[in-house]
Design a protein around this motif. Structure first.
Motif, PDB file in Angstrom:
ATOM      1  N   VAL A  69       0.874  -1.167   0.000  1.00  0.00           N
ATOM      2  CA  VAL A  69       0.000   0.000   0.000  1.00  0.00           C
ATOM      3  C   VAL A  69       0.910   1.215   0.000  1.00  0.00           C
ATOM      4  N   LYS A  70       0.481   2.283  -0.698  1.00  0.00           N
ATOM      5  CA  LYS A  70       1.284   3.501  -0.693  1.00  0.00           C
ATOM      6  C   LYS A  70       1.533   3.907   0.753  1.00  0.00           C
ATOM      7  N   ARG A  71       2.793   4.097   1.085  1.00  0.00           N
ATOM      8  CA  ARG A  71       3.148   4.363   2.475  1.00  0.00           C
ATOM      9  C   ARG A  71       4.069   5.573   2.553  1.00  0.00           C
ATOM     10  N   ARG A  72       3.698   6.507   3.392  1.00  0.00           N
ATOM     11  CA  ARG A  72       4.543   7.677   3.614  1.00  0.00           C
ATOM     12  C   ARG A  72       5.603   7.324   4.639  1.00  0.00           C
TER      13      ARG A  72
END
Length: 89
Positions: free
Chosen positions: A55-58
């Motif tokens: 998942v897109k993760r910062r």
């Protein structure tokens, strides 16, 4: 066992209710500690991360499993919206 052991506390003493000021160390969310320990011990976050996938993760963000566990915890604590995650944090 031929006989039953008798308690040193009488039945009358055991049924007494003590009323007084609330203990400041208690919180309404104290039961969530047990849930968090169970989640850690069983490896729920890791299992969810495997199933959810990337998942897109910062830099400071949550993984998919951490987000799902956080949402479930908020629901256990009685929060009905995603804003409840922020309130509980």
């Amino acid at each position: 066992m031929n006989r039953l052991r008798r308690s040193k506390v009488s039945r009358k003493q055991a049924s007494r209710v003590r009323v007084g000021p609330a203990d400041g160390s208690l919180t309404g969310m104290a039961g969530l500690v047990a849930v968090a320990k169970l989640v850690d011990r069983v490896g729920v976050v890791e299992a969810l991360d495997e199933r959810v996938g990337p998942v897109k993760r910062r830099a400071r963000g949550l993984s998919g499993g951490e987000l799902l566990v956080g949402m479930a915890t908020a629901q256990l604590a009685g929060q009905a919206t995603l804003a409840g995650l922020d309130r509980l944090r």
